[in-house]
Design a protein around this motif. Structure first.
Motif, short mmCIF file in Angstrom:
data_model
loop_
_atom_site.label_atom_id
_atom_site.label_comp_id
_atom_site.label_asym_id
_atom_site.label_seq_id
_atom_site.Cartn_x
_atom_site.Cartn_y
_atom_site.Cartn_z
N LEU A 66 -28.63 100.50 48.20
CA LEU A 66 -29.08 100.73 49.58
C LEU A 66 -28.23 99.93 50.56
CD1 LEU A 66 -32.97 100.56 49.19
CD2 LEU A 66 -31.53 102.58 49.27
N SER A 67 -27.76 100.60 51.58
CA SER A 67 -26.97 99.93 52.61
C SER A 67 -27.90 99.35 53.67
CB SER A 67 -26.01 100.93 53.26
OG SER A 67 -26.74 101.95 53.93
N ALA A 68 -27.35 98.59 54.59
CA ALA A 68 -28.13 98.06 55.72
C ALA A 68 -28.71 99.21 56.54
CB ALA A 68 -27.25 97.16 56.58
N GLN A 69 -27.94 100.29 56.67
CA GLN A 69 -28.40 101.47 57.40
C GLN A 69 -29.61 102.09 56.71
OE1 GLN A 69 -27.95 103.34 60.11
NE2 GLN A 69 -29.23 105.01 59.33
N ASP A 70 -29.56 102.21 55.38
CA ASP A 70 -30.67 102.78 54.62
C ASP A 70 -31.95 101.96 54.83
OD1 ASP A 70 -29.11 104.81 53.48
OD2 ASP A 70 -28.54 103.56 51.78
N LYS A 71 -31.83 100.65 54.71
CA LYS A 71 -33.00 99.78 54.83
C LYS A 71 -33.58 99.81 56.24
CE LYS A 71 -31.38 96.69 51.17
NZ LYS A 71 -30.86 95.35 50.84
N LYS A 72 -32.68 99.79 57.24
CA LYS A 72 -33.13 99.85 58.64
C LYS A 72 -33.88 101.15 58.91
CE LYS A 72 -30.41 101.14 61.98
NZ LYS A 72 -29.32 101.27 63.00
N PHE A 73 -33.32 102.25 58.41
CA PHE A 73 -33.95 103.55 58.61
C PHE A 73 -35.30 103.64 57.90
CE2 PHE A 73 -34.87 107.70 56.70
CZ PHE A 73 -35.12 108.44 57.84
N ALA A 74 -35.35 103.21 56.64
CA ALA A 74 -36.59 103.30 55.86
C ALA A 74 -37.71 102.50 56.54
CB ALA A 74 -36.36 102.79 54.44
N ASP A 75 -37.40 101.31 57.01
CA ASP A 75 -38.41 100.48 57.68
C ASP A 75 -38.89 101.12 58.98
OD1 ASP A 75 -38.07 98.69 55.64
OD2 ASP A 75 -37.06 97.15 56.84
N ALA A 125 -37.27 104.12 44.10
CA ALA A 125 -36.12 103.25 44.37
C ALA A 125 -36.43 101.77 44.15
CB ALA A 125 -35.64 103.46 45.80
N GLY A 126 -37.72 101.44 44.04
CA GLY A 126 -38.10 100.04 43.90
C GLY A 126 -37.96 99.27 45.21
N TYR A 127 -38.13 99.99 46.34
CA TYR A 127 -37.98 99.37 47.65
C TYR A 127 -39.36 99.17 48.29
CZ TYR A 127 -36.33 98.48 52.39
OH TYR A 127 -36.09 97.91 53.62
N ALA A 175 -29.07 110.81 58.00
CA ALA A 175 -28.55 111.97 57.26
C ALA A 175 -27.03 111.98 57.21
CB ALA A 175 -29.06 113.26 57.89
N SER A 176 -26.38 111.45 58.24
CA SER A 176 -24.91 111.47 58.28
C SER A 176 -24.27 110.16 57.82
CB SER A 176 -24.43 111.79 59.70
OG SER A 176 -24.83 110.78 60.61
N LYS A 177 -24.95 109.02 58.04
CA LYS A 177 -24.33 107.72 57.76
C LYS A 177 -24.98 106.95 56.61
CE LYS A 177 -22.84 107.01 62.56
NZ LYS A 177 -22.93 106.12 63.73
N GLY A 178 -26.10 107.44 56.10
CA GLY A 178 -26.79 106.74 55.02
C GLY A 178 -25.99 106.75 53.73
N THR A 179 -26.37 105.87 52.80
CA THR A 179 -25.66 105.74 51.52
C THR A 179 -26.45 106.36 50.36
OG1 THR A 179 -24.63 103.69 52.26
CG2 THR A 179 -24.70 104.07 49.89
N GLU A 180 -27.76 106.15 50.35
CA GLU A 180 -28.59 106.59 49.22
C GLU A 180 -28.92 108.08 49.39
OE1 GLU A 180 -30.80 107.38 46.22
OE2 GLU A 180 -32.02 107.33 48.03
N SER A 181 -28.53 108.89 48.41
CA SER A 181 -28.59 110.34 48.55
C SER A 181 -30.01 110.88 48.75
CB SER A 181 -27.95 111.02 47.33
OG SER A 181 -28.61 110.64 46.14
N SER A 182 -31.00 110.35 48.02
CA SER A 182 -32.37 110.85 48.15
C SER A 182 -32.94 110.55 49.53
CB SER A 182 -33.27 110.22 47.07
OG SER A 182 -32.85 110.60 45.79
N LEU A 183 -32.63 109.38 50.08
CA LEU A 183 -33.12 109.02 51.41
C LEU A 183 -32.44 109.86 52.48
CD1 LEU A 183 -35.07 107.06 52.79
CD2 LEU A 183 -33.18 105.43 53.01
N LYS A 184 -31.16 110.12 52.30
CA LYS A 184 -30.43 110.99 53.23
C LYS A 184 -31.02 112.39 53.23
CE LYS A 184 -25.99 110.95 53.51
NZ LYS A 184 -24.53 110.98 53.25
#
Length: 209
Positions: A66-75, A125-127, A175-184
Protein backbone atom coordinates in the motif's frame (compact mmCIF):
# COMPACT_ATOMS: atom_id res chain seq x y z
CA UNK A 1 35.97 -87.35 29.24
CA UNK A 2 37.99 -85.31 26.82
CA UNK A 3 35.20 -85.61 24.28
CA UNK A 4 32.63 -84.44 26.86
CA UNK A 5 34.66 -81.31 27.63
CA UNK A 6 34.99 -80.49 23.92
CA UNK A 7 31.27 -80.92 23.44
CA UNK A 8 30.53 -78.55 26.34
CA UNK A 9 32.89 -75.92 24.95
CA UNK A 10 31.27 -76.17 21.53
CA UNK A 11 27.78 -75.70 23.00
CA UNK A 12 28.97 -72.70 25.06
CA UNK A 13 30.50 -71.08 21.97
CA UNK A 14 27.30 -71.62 19.99
CA UNK A 15 25.15 -70.01 22.73
CA UNK A 16 27.53 -67.02 22.90
CA UNK A 17 27.27 -66.50 19.13
CA UNK A 18 23.46 -66.53 19.24
CA UNK A 19 23.38 -63.97 22.07
CA UNK A 20 25.75 -61.72 20.11
CA UNK A 21 23.53 -61.94 17.00
CA UNK A 22 20.40 -61.13 19.00
CA UNK A 23 22.06 -58.10 20.62
CA UNK A 24 23.21 -56.82 17.23
CA UNK A 25 19.74 -57.20 15.76
CA UNK A 26 18.09 -55.38 18.69
CA UNK A 27 20.62 -52.57 18.50
CA UNK A 28 20.10 -52.23 14.77
CA UNK A 29 16.32 -52.32 15.21
CA UNK A 30 16.41 -49.62 17.88
CA UNK A 31 18.59 -47.42 15.72
CA UNK A 32 16.28 -47.89 12.77
CA UNK A 33 13.22 -47.06 14.88
CA UNK A 34 14.89 -43.96 16.30
CA UNK A 35 15.91 -42.77 12.84
CA UNK A 36 12.38 -43.33 11.55
CA UNK A 37 10.84 -41.42 14.44
CA UNK A 38 13.33 -38.57 14.11
CA UNK A 39 12.71 -38.40 10.38
CA UNK A 40 8.97 -38.26 10.95
CA UNK A 41 9.40 -35.44 13.45
CA UNK A 42 11.53 -33.43 11.05
CA UNK A 43 9.03 -34.10 8.30
CA UNK A 44 6.19 -32.78 10.42
CA UNK A 45 8.11 -29.63 11.30
CA UNK A 46 8.97 -29.05 7.66
CA UNK A 47 5.33 -29.46 6.69
CA UNK A 48 4.18 -26.95 9.32
CA UNK A 49 6.56 -24.18 8.28
CA UNK A 50 5.00 -23.45 4.86
CA UNK A 51 1.52 -23.58 6.43
CA UNK A 52 2.50 -20.92 8.97
CA UNK A 53 3.95 -18.76 6.21
CA UNK A 54 0.80 -19.14 4.14
CA UNK A 55 -1.38 -18.14 7.07
CA UNK A 56 0.49 -14.93 7.78
CA UNK A 57 2.11 -13.98 4.48
CA UNK A 58 -0.88 -12.96 2.36
CA UNK A 59 -2.23 -10.06 4.38
CA UNK A 60 1.15 -8.65 5.32
CA UNK A 61 2.32 -8.70 1.70
CA UNK A 62 -0.76 -6.75 0.53
CA UNK A 63 -0.41 -4.23 3.36
CA UNK A 64 3.28 -3.77 2.53
CA UNK A 65 2.33 -2.83 -1.04
CA UNK A 66 0.00 0.00 0.00
CA UNK A 67 1.30 3.42 -0.96
CA UNK A 68 0.72 6.66 0.96
CA UNK A 69 -1.94 7.46 -1.66
CA UNK A 70 -3.73 4.15 -1.02
CA UNK A 71 -3.79 4.68 2.75
CA UNK A 72 -4.92 8.31 2.46
CA UNK A 73 -7.73 7.32 0.11
CA UNK A 74 -8.88 4.34 2.19
CA UNK A 75 -9.08 6.45 5.37
CA UNK A 76 -10.90 9.32 3.63
CA UNK A 77 -13.34 6.94 1.88
CA UNK A 78 -14.14 5.17 5.15
CA UNK A 79 -14.84 8.41 7.04
CA UNK A 80 -16.70 9.96 4.11
CA UNK A 81 -18.86 6.89 3.68
CA UNK A 82 -19.75 6.86 7.39
CA UNK A 83 -20.74 10.53 7.26
CA UNK A 84 -22.92 10.03 4.17
CA UNK A 85 -24.84 7.22 5.89
CA UNK A 86 -25.27 9.16 9.14
CA UNK A 87 -26.48 12.29 7.34
CA UNK A 88 -28.77 10.25 5.11
CA UNK A 89 -30.37 8.78 8.21
CA UNK A 90 -30.91 12.31 9.58
CA UNK A 91 -32.78 13.19 6.38
CA UNK A 92 -35.46 10.63 7.14
CA UNK A 93 -36.50 12.55 10.26
CA UNK A 94 -35.28 16.13 9.80
CA UNK A 95 -35.97 16.82 6.12
CA UNK A 96 -39.03 18.79 5.01
CA UNK A 97 -39.50 17.65 1.41
CA UNK A 98 -40.13 14.13 0.14
CA UNK A 99 -37.41 14.66 -2.46
CA UNK A 100 -34.77 15.32 0.21
CA UNK A 101 -35.97 12.35 2.27
CA UNK A 102 -35.65 10.18 -0.84
CA UNK A 103 -32.15 11.55 -1.48
CA UNK A 104 -31.17 10.66 2.07
CA UNK A 105 -32.52 7.11 1.70
CA UNK A 106 -30.49 6.63 -1.49
CA UNK A 107 -27.34 7.82 0.27
CA UNK A 108 -27.87 5.36 3.14
CA UNK A 109 -28.42 2.44 0.77
CA UNK A 110 -25.59 3.11 -1.69
CA UNK A 111 -22.96 4.27 0.80
CA UNK A 112 -23.69 1.37 3.17
CA UNK A 113 -23.00 -0.99 0.25
CA UNK A 114 -19.77 0.84 -0.65
CA UNK A 115 -18.70 0.89 3.01
CA UNK A 116 -19.17 -2.88 3.24
CA UNK A 117 -17.08 -3.40 0.10
CA UNK A 118 -14.31 -1.21 1.52
CA UNK A 119 -14.38 -3.14 4.80
CA UNK A 120 -14.12 -6.41 2.90
CA UNK A 121 -11.09 -5.10 1.04
CA UNK A 122 -9.50 -3.95 4.32
CA UNK A 123 -10.10 -7.37 5.90
CA UNK A 124 -8.40 -9.13 2.98
CA UNK A 125 -5.52 -6.64 2.89
CA UNK A 126 -5.03 -6.67 6.65
CA UNK A 127 -5.50 -2.89 6.78
CA UNK A 128 -7.22 -1.13 9.71
CA UNK A 129 -9.76 1.48 8.64
CA UNK A 130 -10.86 4.36 10.88
CA UNK A 131 -14.07 3.62 12.77
CA UNK A 132 -15.17 7.18 13.62
CA UNK A 133 -15.45 10.59 11.97
CA UNK A 134 -12.61 13.07 12.16
CA UNK A 135 -13.21 16.44 13.88
CA UNK A 136 -14.21 18.26 10.67
CA UNK A 137 -16.80 15.70 9.57
CA UNK A 138 -18.16 15.34 13.10
CA UNK A 139 -18.76 19.12 13.23
CA UNK A 140 -20.58 19.03 9.88
CA UNK A 141 -22.80 16.25 11.18
CA UNK A 142 -23.52 17.99 14.50
CA UNK A 143 -24.38 21.28 12.74
CA UNK A 144 -26.73 19.50 10.34
CA UNK A 145 -28.38 17.53 13.13
CA UNK A 146 -29.45 20.80 14.79
CA UNK A 147 -31.44 21.90 11.70
CA UNK A 148 -35.05 21.01 10.83
CA UNK A 149 -37.46 21.41 7.93
CA UNK A 150 -36.55 23.77 5.10
CA UNK A 151 -33.30 24.84 6.82
CA UNK A 152 -32.24 21.20 6.96
CA UNK A 153 -33.11 20.66 3.29
CA UNK A 154 -30.96 23.56 2.15
CA UNK A 155 -28.02 22.66 4.38
CA UNK A 156 -28.17 18.96 3.56
CA UNK A 157 -28.36 19.36 -0.21
CA UNK A 158 -25.54 21.95 -0.12
CA UNK A 159 -23.38 19.44 1.75
CA UNK A 160 -24.24 16.59 -0.61
CA UNK A 161 -23.27 18.65 -3.66
CA UNK A 162 -19.96 19.89 -2.25
CA UNK A 163 -19.01 16.56 -0.66
CA UNK A 164 -19.75 14.51 -3.76
CA UNK A 165 -17.70 16.82 -5.96
CA UNK A 166 -14.81 16.24 -3.54
CA UNK A 167 -15.49 12.48 -3.36
CA UNK A 168 -15.50 12.08 -7.15
CA UNK A 169 -12.13 13.83 -7.42
CA UNK A 170 -10.63 11.62 -4.67
CA UNK A 171 -11.98 8.37 -6.13
CA UNK A 172 -10.72 9.27 -9.62
CA UNK A 173 -7.30 10.10 -8.19
CA UNK A 174 -7.08 6.70 -6.50
CA UNK A 175 -8.22 4.95 -9.69
CA UNK A 176 -5.40 6.59 -11.66
CA UNK A 177 -2.61 7.01 -9.08
CA UNK A 178 -3.20 4.23 -6.55
CA UNK A 179 -0.85 1.26 -6.19
CA UNK A 180 -2.99 -1.59 -4.83
CA UNK A 181 -5.04 -3.08 -7.67
CA UNK A 182 -8.13 -4.15 -5.66
CA UNK A 183 -8.45 -0.72 -4.05
CA UNK A 184 -8.03 1.00 -7.41
CA UNK A 185 -10.77 -1.22 -8.85
CA UNK A 186 -13.11 -0.35 -5.95
CA UNK A 187 -12.50 3.37 -6.52
CA UNK A 188 -13.02 3.14 -10.26
CA UNK A 189 -16.29 1.20 -10.11
CA UNK A 190 -17.73 3.51 -7.41
CA UNK A 191 -17.25 6.73 -9.44
CA UNK A 192 -20.46 6.32 -11.53
CA UNK A 193 -22.52 5.93 -8.34
CA UNK A 194 -21.00 9.10 -6.89
CA UNK A 195 -21.68 10.98 -10.13
CA UNK A 196 -25.31 9.88 -9.96
CA UNK A 197 -25.47 11.08 -6.35
CA UNK A 198 -24.10 14.48 -7.39
CA UNK A 199 -26.70 14.84 -10.13
CA UNK A 200 -29.56 13.95 -7.76
CA UNK A 201 -28.16 16.25 -5.05
CA UNK A 202 -28.06 19.17 -7.48
CA UNK A 203 -31.71 18.53 -8.44
CA UNK A 204 -32.73 18.40 -4.78
CA UNK A 205 -30.71 21.54 -4.02
CA UNK A 206 -32.48 23.47 -6.78
CA UNK A 207 -35.86 22.33 -5.45
CA UNK A 208 -34.97 23.26 -1.85
CA UNK A 209 -34.34 26.97 -2.63
Amino acid sequence: MKNSILSLLAVAALVACKKSDTTTMNTTGDSTAMMTNDSATVGNDSTMMPADSAATGTNSSVTANLSAQDKKFADAAARGGMMEVMMGQLASTNANSAEVKSLGAMMVKDHSKANDELKQWASTAGYTLPTSLDADKQKKYDDLKAKKGADFDRAYTDLMVSDHKKDIAEFKEEASKGTESSLKSFANKTVPTLEHHLMESEKAKAAAK
